[in-house]
Design an enzyme around this catalytic site. Structure first.
Site, PDB file in Angstrom:
ATOM      1  N   LYS A 167       0.716  -1.086   0.055  1.00  0.00           N
ATOM      2  CA  LYS A 167       0.153   0.119   0.038  1.00  0.00           C
ATOM      3  C   LYS A 167       0.903   1.337   0.147  1.00  0.00           C
ATOM      4  O   LYS A 167       0.466   2.257  -0.712  1.00  0.00           O
ATOM      5  CB  LYS A 167      -0.910  -0.011   1.116  1.00  0.00           C
ATOM      6  CG  LYS A 167      -1.990  -1.246   1.234  1.00  0.00           C
ATOM      7  CD  LYS A 167      -2.708  -1.182   2.487  1.00  0.00           C
ATOM      8  CE  LYS A 167      -2.069  -1.018   4.036  1.00  0.00           C
ATOM      9  NZ  LYS A 167      -1.388  -2.186   4.004  1.00  0.00           N
TER      10      LYS A 167
ATOM     11  N   ARG B  47     -10.049   0.646   8.216  1.00  0.00           N
ATOM     12  CA  ARG B  47      -9.587  -0.522   8.773  1.00  0.00           C
ATOM     13  C   ARG B  47     -10.651  -1.678   9.454  1.00  0.00           C
ATOM     14  O   ARG B  47     -10.243  -2.396   9.915  1.00  0.00           O
ATOM     15  CB  ARG B  47      -8.307  -0.524   9.641  1.00  0.00           C
ATOM     16  CG  ARG B  47      -6.958  -0.824   8.838  1.00  0.00           C
ATOM     17  CD  ARG B  47      -6.129  -0.281   9.976  1.00  0.00           C
ATOM     18  NE  ARG B  47      -4.747  -1.185   9.732  1.00  0.00           N
ATOM     19  CZ  ARG B  47      -3.884  -0.782   9.352  1.00  0.00           C
ATOM     20  NH1 ARG B  47      -3.897   0.480   8.543  1.00  0.00           N
ATOM     21  NH2 ARG B  47      -2.741  -1.400   9.242  1.00  0.00           N
TER      22      ARG B  47
ATOM     23  N   ARG C 140      11.793  -5.535   4.935  1.00  0.00           N
ATOM     24  CA  ARG C 140      11.527  -4.093   4.560  1.00  0.00           C
ATOM     25  C   ARG C 140      12.474  -3.112   5.554  1.00  0.00           C
ATOM     26  O   ARG C 140      12.608  -3.510   6.664  1.00  0.00           O
ATOM     27  CB  ARG C 140      10.073  -3.505   4.921  1.00  0.00           C
ATOM     28  CG  ARG C 140       9.759  -2.241   4.869  1.00  0.00           C
ATOM     29  CD  ARG C 140       8.235  -1.781   5.104  1.00  0.00           C
ATOM     30  NE  ARG C 140       7.706  -2.527   6.198  1.00  0.00           N
ATOM     31  CZ  ARG C 140       6.459  -2.513   6.400  1.00  0.00           C
ATOM     32  NH1 ARG C 140       5.649  -1.900   5.497  1.00  0.00           N
ATOM     33  NH2 ARG C 140       5.762  -2.848   7.328  1.00  0.00           N
TER      34      ARG C 140
ATOM     35  N   ARG D  42      10.901  -1.159  11.239  1.00  0.00           N
ATOM     36  CA  ARG D  42       9.961  -0.704  12.188  1.00  0.00           C
ATOM     37  C   ARG D  42       9.792  -1.663  13.277  1.00  0.00           C
ATOM     38  O   ARG D  42      10.053  -2.853  13.121  1.00  0.00           O
ATOM     39  CB  ARG D  42       8.672  -0.771  11.218  1.00  0.00           C
ATOM     40  CG  ARG D  42       8.061   0.524  10.548  1.00  0.00           C
ATOM     41  CD  ARG D  42       7.114   0.595   9.976  1.00  0.00           C
ATOM     42  NE  ARG D  42       5.942  -0.243  10.291  1.00  0.00           N
ATOM     43  CZ  ARG D  42       4.683  -0.437   9.496  1.00  0.00           C
ATOM     44  NH1 ARG D  42       4.562   0.304   8.089  1.00  0.00           N
ATOM     45  NH2 ARG D  42       3.578  -0.995   9.874  1.00  0.00           N
TER      46      ARG D  42
ATOM     47  N   ARG E 165      -0.796  -8.781  13.533  1.00  0.00           N
ATOM     48  CA  ARG E 165      -1.413  -7.767  12.717  1.00  0.00           C
ATOM     49  C   ARG E 165      -2.124  -8.443  11.367  1.00  0.00           C
ATOM     50  O   ARG E 165      -3.145  -7.977  10.970  1.00  0.00           O
ATOM     51  CB  ARG E 165      -0.286  -6.942  12.039  1.00  0.00           C
ATOM     52  CG  ARG E 165       0.503  -5.821  12.942  1.00  0.00           C
ATOM     53  CD  ARG E 165       1.524  -5.475  12.349  1.00  0.00           C
ATOM     54  NE  ARG E 165       1.828  -4.774  11.317  1.00  0.00           N
ATOM     55  CZ  ARG E 165       2.767  -4.659  10.426  1.00  0.00           C
ATOM     56  NH1 ARG E 165       4.062  -4.762  11.065  1.00  0.00           N
ATOM     57  NH2 ARG E 165       2.888  -3.920   9.307  1.00  0.00           N
TER      58      ARG E 165
HETATM   59  P1  AP5 Z   1       4.721  -1.801   2.262  1.00  0.00           P
HETATM   60  O1  AP5 Z   1       4.436  -0.873   0.447  1.00  0.00           O
HETATM   61  O2  AP5 Z   1       5.673  -1.140   3.063  1.00  0.00           O
HETATM   62  O3  AP5 Z   1       3.481  -2.333   2.218  1.00  0.00           O
HETATM   63  P2  AP5 Z   1       2.114  -1.767   3.376  1.00  0.00           P
HETATM   64  O4  AP5 Z   1       1.049  -2.471   2.635  1.00  0.00           O
HETATM   65  O5  AP5 Z   1       2.119  -0.279   3.383  1.00  0.00           O
HETATM   66  O6  AP5 Z   1       2.521  -2.629   4.629  1.00  0.00           O
HETATM   67  P3  AP5 Z   1       2.452  -1.936   6.058  1.00  0.00           P
HETATM   68  O7  AP5 Z   1       3.209  -2.821   7.002  1.00  0.00           O
HETATM   69  O8  AP5 Z   1       2.748  -0.518   6.287  1.00  0.00           O
HETATM   70  O9  AP5 Z   1       0.974  -2.191   6.372  1.00  0.00           O
HETATM   71  P4  AP5 Z   1       0.213  -2.060   7.840  1.00  0.00           P
HETATM   72  O10 AP5 Z   1      -1.231  -1.926   7.265  1.00  0.00           O
HETATM   73  O11 AP5 Z   1       0.359  -3.232   8.542  1.00  0.00           O
HETATM   74  O12 AP5 Z   1       0.924  -0.811   8.607  1.00  0.00           O
HETATM   75  P5  AP5 Z   1       0.278   0.757   8.842  1.00  0.00           P
HETATM   76  O13 AP5 Z   1       1.508   1.582   8.925  1.00  0.00           O
HETATM   77  O14 AP5 Z   1      -0.866   1.149   8.079  1.00  0.00           O
HETATM   78  O15 AP5 Z   1       5.581  -2.970   1.464  1.00  0.00           O
HETATM   79  C1  AP5 Z   1       6.224  -3.949   2.078  1.00  0.00           C
HETATM   80  C2  AP5 Z   1       7.648  -4.311   1.634  1.00  0.00           C
HETATM   81  O16 AP5 Z   1       7.324  -5.125   0.521  1.00  0.00           O
HETATM   82  C3  AP5 Z   1       8.556  -3.152   1.416  1.00  0.00           C
HETATM   83  O17 AP5 Z   1       9.805  -3.551   1.804  1.00  0.00           O
HETATM   84  C4  AP5 Z   1       8.493  -2.872  -0.121  1.00  0.00           C
HETATM   85  O18 AP5 Z   1       9.706  -2.638  -0.711  1.00  0.00           O
HETATM   86  C5  AP5 Z   1       8.253  -4.582  -0.576  1.00  0.00           C
HETATM   87  N1  AP5 Z   1       7.207  -4.435  -1.682  1.00  0.00           N
HETATM   88  C6  AP5 Z   1       6.084  -3.748  -1.909  1.00  0.00           C
HETATM   89  N2  AP5 Z   1       5.609  -3.961  -3.117  1.00  0.00           N
HETATM   90  C7  AP5 Z   1       6.531  -4.972  -3.792  1.00  0.00           C
HETATM   91  C8  AP5 Z   1       6.269  -5.800  -5.016  1.00  0.00           C
HETATM   92  N3  AP5 Z   1       5.333  -5.411  -5.903  1.00  0.00           N
HETATM   93  N4  AP5 Z   1       7.351  -6.511  -5.015  1.00  0.00           N
HETATM   94  C9  AP5 Z   1       8.304  -7.017  -4.285  1.00  0.00           C
HETATM   95  N5  AP5 Z   1       8.359  -6.216  -3.129  1.00  0.00           N
HETATM   96  C10 AP5 Z   1       7.657  -5.124  -2.878  1.00  0.00           C
HETATM   97  O19 AP5 Z   1      -0.396   0.419  10.212  1.00  0.00           O
HETATM   98  C11 AP5 Z   1       0.486   0.289  11.570  1.00  0.00           C
HETATM   99  C12 AP5 Z   1      -0.132   0.121  12.716  1.00  0.00           C
HETATM  100  O20 AP5 Z   1      -0.920   1.225  13.025  1.00  0.00           O
HETATM  101  C13 AP5 Z   1      -1.305  -0.784  12.724  1.00  0.00           C
HETATM  102  O21 AP5 Z   1      -1.147  -2.239  13.120  1.00  0.00           O
HETATM  103  C14 AP5 Z   1      -2.374  -0.519  13.874  1.00  0.00           C
HETATM  104  O22 AP5 Z   1      -1.856  -0.523  15.122  1.00  0.00           O
HETATM  105  C15 AP5 Z   1      -2.102   1.328  13.554  1.00  0.00           C
HETATM  106  N6  AP5 Z   1      -2.877   1.660  12.527  1.00  0.00           N
HETATM  107  C16 AP5 Z   1      -2.804   2.379  11.286  1.00  0.00           C
HETATM  108  N7  AP5 Z   1      -3.607   2.884  10.759  1.00  0.00           N
HETATM  109  C17 AP5 Z   1      -4.969   2.479  11.661  1.00  0.00           C
HETATM  110  C18 AP5 Z   1      -6.455   2.574  11.593  1.00  0.00           C
HETATM  111  N8  AP5 Z   1      -7.047   3.201  10.447  1.00  0.00           N
HETATM  112  N9  AP5 Z   1      -6.945   2.000  12.618  1.00  0.00           N
HETATM  113  C19 AP5 Z   1      -6.561   1.529  13.577  1.00  0.00           C
HETATM  114  N10 AP5 Z   1      -5.311   1.347  13.741  1.00  0.00           N
HETATM  115  C20 AP5 Z   1      -4.528   1.944  12.716  1.00  0.00           C
HETATM  116 MG    MG Z   2       2.457   1.094   4.910  1.00  0.00          MG
END
Ligand code: AP5
Ligand code: MG
Length: 207
Positions: free
Chosen positions: A13, A88, A122, A151, A162
């Site tokens: 994402k 979410r 990552r 992270r 997660r």
């Molecule tokens: P990356 O693009 O970083 O993946 P992502 O989908 O953004 O994954 P996240 O881990 O950030 O998602 P998340 O939803 O768990 O975390 P968030 O920060 O939102 O890609 C991942 C890796 O793969 C990278 O190394 C990249 O280079 C590689 N990659 C990408 N695409 C590729 C491809 N096509 N081919 C090969 N490699 C590739 O949330 C974190 C925490 O915050 C949550 O757990 C929660 O506690 C809290 N939180 C956030 N939002 C909310 C909400 N709305 N409500 C409640 N709590 C929330």
């Molecule tokens: Mg992300």
């Protein structure tokens, strides 16, 4: 363009959101990034959010809903925005519906084994760029030169939690946006540029 990106942790994402926002010149609003910035600054919101994030659990709905509502009220969101990691839960999606009309929900689909590998490898930069050790072996950012880091919630146990939370609380949103007629699936297992091209094709066809 009023966009939502759905997908499991590690689906890509953030990676795609950065590129899509650059192309269409719209703000990238990642609730995860906003919460992590608050943790870093030690704000009351950050202190509260850390208790949940460290366990892989979701921060309470009322906290993130308030945060996003305020952010979407800012001037730069008038002509469009991309929400990454919000909504979410069904509660969040219903609340969002009250203050914004979503034009596209892009669901980045990736198999569970692949996301575990992606998260484990990552490396992040404070400027928002993210890398993977399989294709980037330096420890500084190619864009801004800052030191890369892993992270805190990317530890194996937290990642498992997660993924469970995603399946139970977030995956039902796929059906929610399908019912609204705005959902498109994208194969997130493809190479990054291919995923990007698929998303662009969907957005250009629909907007
Ligand atoms: P990356 O693009 O970083 O993946 P992502 O989908 O953004 O994954 P996240 O881990 O950030 O998602 P998340 O939803 O768990 O975390 P968030 O920060 O939102 O890609 C991942 C890796 O793969 C990278 O190394 C990249 O280079 C590689 N990659 C990408 N695409 C590729 C491809 N096509 N081919 C090969 N490699 C590739 O949330 C974190 C925490 O915050 C949550 O757990 C929660 O506690 C809290 N939180 C956030 N939002 C909310 C909400 N709305 N409500 C409640 N709590 C929330
Ligand atoms: Mg992300």
């Amino acid at each position: 363009m009023y966009l939502v990106f759905l997908g499991a942790p590690g689906a890509g994402k953030g990676t795609q959101a950065t590129r899509i926002c650059e192309k269409y010149n719209i703000p990238h609003i990642s609730t995860g990034d906003i919460l992590r910035a608050n943790i870093k600054e030690g704000t009351p919101l950050g202190v509260e959010a850390k208790k949940f994030i460290d366990k892989g659990l979701l921060v309470p709905d009322e906290v993130v809903i308030g945060l996003v509502k305020q952010r979407l009220g800012e001037k730069d969101c008038e002509k469009g925005f991309l929400l990454d990691g919000f909504p979410r839960t069904l509660e969040q999606a219903k609340a969002l519906n009250e203050f914004a009309k979503i034009s596209n929900a892009i669901n980045i689909c990736v198999d569970e084994n692949l996301v575990v590998d992606r998260i484990a490898g990552r490396r992040m930069c404070k400027c928002g760029e993210s890398y993977h050790v399989s294709w980037y072996d330096k420890d500084t950012c190619a864009k801004c030169g800052s030191k890369l880091y892993q992270r805190d919630d990317d530890k194996e146990e937290t990642v498992k939690a997660r993924l469970e939370v995603y399946k139970k609380q977030t995956a039902p949103l796929i059906e929610y946006y399908k019912q609204m007629g705005v959902l498109s699936d994208v194969d997130g297992a493809q190479e990054m540029n291919k995923v990007f091209e698929d998303i662009v094709r969907i957005l250009d066809d629909n907007n």
